[in-house]
Structure formats: C-alpha cells, structure tokens
Design a protein around this motif. Structure first.
Motif, short mmCIF file in Angstrom:
data_model
loop_
_atom_site.label_atom_id
_atom_site.label_comp_id
_atom_site.label_asym_id
_atom_site.label_seq_id
_atom_site.Cartn_x
_atom_site.Cartn_y
_atom_site.Cartn_z
N GLN A 330 -35.61 -34.71 -21.74
CA GLN A 330 -34.59 -35.75 -21.89
C GLN A 330 -35.20 -37.13 -22.11
OE1 GLN A 330 -30.83 -34.83 -21.14
NE2 GLN A 330 -31.02 -36.32 -22.78
N TRP A 331 -36.29 -37.43 -21.41
CA TRP A 331 -36.89 -38.76 -21.56
C TRP A 331 -37.29 -39.04 -23.00
CZ3 TRP A 331 -41.64 -39.58 -23.61
CH2 TRP A 331 -42.52 -38.50 -23.67
N ASN A 372 -43.52 -43.26 -18.27
CA ASN A 372 -42.34 -42.54 -17.77
C ASN A 372 -42.64 -41.91 -16.40
OD1 ASN A 372 -39.84 -41.23 -17.63
ND2 ASN A 372 -40.70 -39.38 -18.54
N ASN A 373 -42.17 -42.57 -15.36
CA ASN A 373 -42.34 -42.03 -14.01
C ASN A 373 -41.04 -42.13 -13.21
OD1 ASN A 373 -42.21 -44.76 -13.66
ND2 ASN A 373 -44.16 -44.96 -12.55
N VAL A 374 -39.90 -42.11 -13.95
CA VAL A 374 -38.61 -42.24 -13.27
C VAL A 374 -37.82 -40.94 -13.43
CG1 VAL A 374 -38.52 -44.72 -13.64
CG2 VAL A 374 -37.50 -43.21 -15.35
N SER A 375 -36.94 -40.70 -12.47
CA SER A 375 -36.03 -39.56 -12.58
C SER A 375 -34.87 -39.94 -13.48
CB SER A 375 -35.51 -39.18 -11.19
OG SER A 375 -34.78 -40.26 -10.62
N LEU A 376 -34.16 -38.93 -13.96
CA LEU A 376 -33.03 -39.16 -14.86
C LEU A 376 -31.80 -38.45 -14.32
CD1 LEU A 376 -34.87 -38.74 -18.28
CD2 LEU A 376 -34.12 -40.88 -17.23
N ASN A 377 -31.46 -38.78 -13.08
CA ASN A 377 -30.36 -38.09 -12.42
C ASN A 377 -29.03 -38.81 -12.52
OD1 ASN A 377 -32.12 -36.05 -11.46
ND2 ASN A 377 -32.79 -37.39 -9.80
N THR A 378 -29.06 -40.07 -12.93
CA THR A 378 -27.84 -40.86 -13.00
C THR A 378 -27.77 -41.61 -14.33
OG1 THR A 378 -28.79 -42.89 -12.06
CG2 THR A 378 -27.95 -41.22 -10.50
N ASP A 381 -30.20 -44.46 -14.35
CA ASP A 381 -31.56 -44.06 -14.70
C ASP A 381 -31.74 -43.98 -16.21
OD1 ASP A 381 -32.12 -43.79 -11.99
OD2 ASP A 381 -31.72 -41.63 -11.99
#
Length: 403
Positions: A330-331, A372-378, A381
């Motif tokens: 996704q990122w 890219n070191n972030v989550s994509l849950n919301t 994000d």
C-alpha cells in the motif's frame, strides 16, 4: 427501488456532467440532493439553477462568493452553500442521501468517498485514488457498514458486468471461483505509434488529445502515460479481491471492448459498447435494472477488425511502475499516486517533460521507501504518507527535472 437522492462529488467535471445527462432521462426516479465543485463556480451555479439541489459544497469562502455572484436567477431559491472538505463528508452522510457519485479527481476525493461508505450509502466509484491509496481500509469499511459499491470506470464496470451474479456483492474478500484472469483493455492513448525517441518533445495539448474518449486534462495525461491503466490494475485488485498475477492489460486501440473476464473453462466474457461514460454511469444508477443512458445504437456492422496487443513497457514505463507498486504494498501505491499527481501538474504547466513523469514517480517511490516507517491503519496515516510523497515529488521536480 424508491426514488434516489443523489450527491455528485465533482459535478462540473466530465463524469459529473455525464451523470447529470443520465439524470435528465430519469427525473421520476432520481433527484439531485447536492452538487460540489472545486473551481468552476459559474458552471456549478448553472447546474444548480437547473437541478435545484438542496445543497452545494465549495472549497473555500472565495469560491462561495464566486458562486453567489454567479447566481442570476431570482426565480429560483439559492441552495445552501457549504464550505470545505468536512462539509463534503457531512453532506454525503446525511440520512436523506441514498446515492453518491464519487467523481472528484485525485486523493482530494478520498475523505468524502470514505465518509459515504461509512454512512452505508450506494457509492458509484469513479475516483481511482480511493482504492489506490486506501484499498484495504476502504474495502473493510464497505463490508463493515454494508455499503453498496459499484465501479464506474468503464473497465471495472465492464468486469463487474461479466462477473457471475452471485459474486456481485459489495467488497468481496476472496476472488470468484472459476476465474482465470481479468483482462483490462487500454486504448494506448495518443502516442501508441509515436517513436519513443520523440516522446520527450510531447506538449500538454498533444497529451490531452485522446483519440477515443473526452476526458479532463489530468485523466487524459494519465491515459497518455498509461498510468491510468496501472491505477486501474491496483483498483481491480481491491474491487475483485484478485491477485496481481491474475490481472493482465491488453492494448485495444478501438476502445470497443471495455474489458474481459477469462474463466477456467476457456470462456472469455466481454462487455462491448461505445466509448461513452454515460453507459457505466447508467448501469450504476439503475443497478440491478438497466436504464436508458442516452447513448445511441452502435452499428457493429461498421466496426473494423478489433486489435489486441501486449503493452510495450519501454513506451509505457508508468504501467510497469504500477504493477511493481502493487506488489510492494500500500505504501508504494500511495507514493505512486501522489507523485503522479504532482508530475502531471508540473507537466501541464510546462515545468517538466512528458518523459520526466515516470522518472519523477520512480524517484519518489524510492525516496518514500527509505523513509517509510509508519503504519497505514487509518485515513490519517494514509494522508500523512501521501503528503510526504507529494513534498518529495515537488522537491525532485524542482531540483532534478525542471525545464
């Protein structure tokens, strides 16, 4: 079906105008509850005088003032004028609304489209970026809120029509049984036969001159680079729960076959029609019934031979980048889409070359990968990563690709 109460997000664009053309044929069953536009306030005012929506939504106070100044019909009450992105989200969620046409181009349309899904509406999806940038949370929201999701892009609408009826539920989590692959057709755009060495000389006007479809400038450039087909591959993955290896792209210059589904028994089902967006729009508005679209008869006896070719990745590197982004995750899809929007804007303003578009996208994806070191849950994000990619693409375009 009871009378539909329709919101059109992006009513002054090509999809929005075509939607209103279909509405004209079905005033007894469809009413316009709200319209929105970003910049064409005079057009929005003209539409509002004709269709008498209860609400219009504009981006800021300056646009609101331009809309009011464009209102020249004292016999028709002016609708309520709402301002800002949150107003879009609030409007689509109102209980009176049954159906939302999501036709805002780019990531700007994502929050309101997701709000419509979370409110359990029938969503006619003409915004690729909702799935490209937020496919996982978007489809989860469709399932959780029992929204009805109907694809309007001609290719996905064609695939939907060729699917088994039992599979036509919103947001499937597994692919339909018996399907070998999805075949997305692509016209190849205006530069299908242009020598590759000449593509660096392409002008914005040439890139916007699509041979078959009448579209806005951004979508026309996307078609010329074929990233539109790459975004559609990502979209098809989410819409139909289809693995990447079961999605193929074929060049079909005539734009008569809008896409195909190949089954395990060797059968291929195809949806054919004129290159007119009123057909998929009418399908979405009328589903499960078929209603008039205003599209005339197609004389199939006048068709020349229908051609199908494999795409040339050297000519269309953006298509290859899209497949790679889908495989990465996704990122990478978020970075792909964000960088493309920046690149197309820069190209249309003569700030970079046509051939710089793919290079700028690739450089941005690589840069985002290293950060890219972030989550994509919301949604927050996703929008944060989207903003990062846009900033990086803008910096690269100025320092590396400026004309």
């Amino acid at each position: 079906m009871n009378k539909q109460s329709l919101v059109i997000l992006g009513s002054t664009g090509s999809i929005g105008k075509s939607t209103l053309d279909v509405v004209d044929l079905h005033n007894d069953s469809i009413s316009v509850y709200a319209l929105s536009a970003y910049s064409r306030m005079q057009d929005l005012a003209q539409q509002s005088m004709k269709y008498k929506p209860r609400v219009v939504v504009v981006p800021n106070d300056m646009a609101r003032q331009r809309f009011i100044e464009s209102w020249n019909n004292s016999n028709t009450p002016m609708p309520e004028v709402r301002v800002g992105a949150q107003s879009l989200c609030d409007t689509v969620a109102e209980p009176e609304v049954t159906t939302v046409m999501a036709a805002i181009v780019g990531a700007a349309g994502l929050p309101a489209t997701l709000a419509a899904v979370e409110a359990g509406k029938r969503v006619l999806l003409a915004n690729k970026e909702a799935l490209v940038a937020a496919g996982a949370i978007f489809m989860q929201a469709v399932r959780k809120n029992k929204a009805e999701l109907l694809p309007i892009d001609s290719e996905h609408n064609a695939i939907f029509q060729c699917m088994p009826d039992r599979y036509k539920s919103s947001a499937p989590s597994v692919p339909a049984n018996g399907i070998r692959r999805l075949l997305l057709t692509a016209s190849g755009g205006p530069f299908l036969k242009t020598p590759i060495d000449d593509l660096n000389l392409v002008t914005p006007d040439q890139a916007c001159a699509h041979p078959n479809w009448e579209m806005g400038k951004k979508i026309s450039v996307d078609s010329a680079t074929m990233i539109n087909k790459g975004l559609e591959v990502i979209e098809a993955h989410w819409l139909f729960a289809m693995p990447t290896e079961k999605i193929s792209v074929v060049i079909h210059p005539q734009s008569v076959v809008h896409s195909m589904v190949e089954y395990d028994d060797g059968s291929i089902l195809a949806q054919l029609g004129q290159p007119d967006m009123r057909t998929p729009i009418a399908y979405g508005l009328g589903y499960p019934s078929r209603i008039k679209s205003g599209v005339g008869l197609m004389d199939i006896t006048q068709l020349s031979a229908l051609e199908f070719h494999d795409p040339d990745i050297n000519r269309f590197p953006c298509l290859d980048l899209s497949f790679k982004a889908l495989k990465e995750g996704q990122w990478a899809c978020i970075a792909l889409n964000a960088a493309n929007e920046i690149a197309v804007h820069k190209f249309l303003h003569n700030e970079i070359k046509f051939t710089d578009i793919s290079s700028l996208i690739e450089d941005t994806i690589n840069a985002v990968c290293s950060r890219n070191n972030v989550s994509l849950n919301t949604l927050h994000d996703i929008l944060h990563l989207d903003d990062m990619a846009r900033r990086l693409a803008t910096e690269f375009s100025t320092s590396c690709y400026s004309n």
